[in-house]
Design a protein around this motif. Structure first.
Motif, PDB file in Angstrom:
ATOM      1  N   VAL A  94       0.839  -1.197   0.000  1.00 39.43           N
ATOM      2  CA  VAL A  94       0.000   0.000   0.000  1.00 39.43           C
ATOM      3  C   VAL A  94       0.877   1.251   0.000  1.00 39.43           C
ATOM      4  N   PHE A  95       1.920   1.265   0.810  1.00 38.98           N
ATOM      5  CA  PHE A  95       2.854   2.391   0.890  1.00 38.98           C
ATOM      6  C   PHE A  95       3.441   2.710  -0.480  1.00 38.98           C
ATOM      7  N   THR A  96       3.983   1.716  -1.142  1.00 39.24           N
ATOM      8  CA  THR A  96       4.595   1.958  -2.446  1.00 39.24           C
ATOM      9  C   THR A  96       3.544   2.243  -3.517  1.00 39.24           C
ATOM     10  N   GLY A  97       2.390   1.570  -3.427  1.00 36.76           N
ATOM     11  CA  GLY A  97       1.340   1.804  -4.415  1.00 36.76           C
ATOM     12  C   GLY A  97       0.796   3.216  -4.358  1.00 36.76           C
ATOM     13  N   LEU A  98       0.444   3.665  -3.154  1.00 39.03           N
ATOM     14  CA  LEU A  98      -0.070   5.028  -3.007  1.00 39.03           C
ATOM     15  C   LEU A  98       1.003   6.057  -3.341  1.00 39.03           C
ATOM     16  N   GLY A  99       2.229   5.768  -2.951  1.00 41.45           N
ATOM     17  CA  GLY A  99       3.334   6.668  -3.295  1.00 41.45           C
ATOM     18  C   GLY A  99       3.521   6.760  -4.798  1.00 41.45           C
ATOM     19  N   ILE A 103      -3.239  -0.044 -10.030  1.00 37.86           N
ATOM     20  CA  ILE A 103      -2.619   0.133  -8.713  1.00 37.86           C
ATOM     21  C   ILE A 103      -3.693   0.487  -7.691  1.00 37.86           C
ATOM     22  N   ILE A 104      -4.619   1.355  -8.069  1.00 40.45           N
ATOM     23  CA  ILE A 104      -5.723   1.727  -7.166  1.00 40.45           C
ATOM     24  C   ILE A 104      -6.527   0.487  -6.791  1.00 40.45           C
ATOM     25  N   VAL A 105      -6.841  -0.331  -7.765  1.00 40.56           N
ATOM     26  CA  VAL A 105      -7.595  -1.563  -7.499  1.00 40.56           C
ATOM     27  C   VAL A 105      -6.827  -2.441  -6.517  1.00 40.56           C
ATOM     28  N   GLY A 106      -5.535  -2.569  -6.698  1.00 38.59           N
ATOM     29  CA  GLY A 106      -4.729  -3.390  -5.797  1.00 38.59           C
ATOM     30  C   GLY A 106      -4.689  -2.853  -4.382  1.00 38.59           C
ATOM     31  N   VAL A 107      -4.524  -1.539  -4.243  1.00 38.64           N
ATOM     32  CA  VAL A 107      -4.468  -0.926  -2.912  1.00 38.64           C
ATOM     33  C   VAL A 107      -5.803  -1.095  -2.189  1.00 38.64           C
ATOM     34  N   GLY A 130      -8.109  -3.319  -2.833  1.00 35.94           N
ATOM     35  CA  GLY A 130      -8.286  -4.753  -2.568  1.00 35.94           C
ATOM     36  C   GLY A 130      -7.508  -5.215  -1.353  1.00 35.94           C
ATOM     37  N   LEU A 131      -6.294  -4.735  -1.190  1.00 40.38           N
ATOM     38  CA  LEU A 131      -5.493  -5.111  -0.020  1.00 40.38           C
ATOM     39  C   LEU A 131      -6.140  -4.603   1.268  1.00 40.38           C
ATOM     40  N   GLN A 132      -6.696  -3.410   1.222  1.00 41.12           N
ATOM     41  CA  GLN A 132      -7.348  -2.888   2.433  1.00 41.12           C
ATOM     42  C   GLN A 132      -8.573  -3.723   2.773  1.00 41.12           C
ATOM     43  N   PHE A 133      -9.370  -4.078   1.773  1.00 39.40           N
ATOM     44  CA  PHE A 133     -10.537  -4.924   2.037  1.00 39.40           C
ATOM     45  C   PHE A 133     -10.113  -6.295   2.545  1.00 39.40           C
TER      46      PHE A 133
END
Length: 106
Positions: free
Chosen positions: A61-66, A93-97, A99-102
């Protein structure tokens, strides 16, 4: 609170990456100092989120949002490409971030 720390750390990536871009290969002292200081601070804040979040999720999430944030800065401040392919991959990338939070909250 861990997710708040993670978001803050990710936002700091925008600052340090942009400062390093402005440092012209670390040749300008102020942008270099800002970039390095904020990079260190972002890792410290990231470590606070790692107290409760799994490292794989937090770092992704850190690297994706960054990456998303820095790409947005590149598009708006440095007039970088907005090709359909680039925007589509940023959307992934948004979908992955998200998805990881969910996945983490379930």
């Amino acid at each position: 609170m861990a997710w708040v720390f993670l978001i803050i750390a990710s936002l700091m990536e925008l600052v340090w990456a942009t400062a390093l871009k402005d440092s012209d290969g670390l040749s300008k002292p102020w942008p270099t100092a800002i970039g390095l200081a904020v990079a260190l601070l972002s890792v410290v804040v990231l470590s606070l989120s790692l107290r409760t979040l799994p490292v794989g999720t937090a770092y992704a999430v850190f690297t994706g949002l960054g990456a998303l944030g820095v790409a947005a800065v590149g598009i708006f401040a440095f007039h970088e490409s907005t090709s359909p392919a680039r925007l589509a991959f940023l959307a992934l990338i948004i979908v992955g971030v998200v998805g990881l939070q969910f996945a983490e909250n379930s």
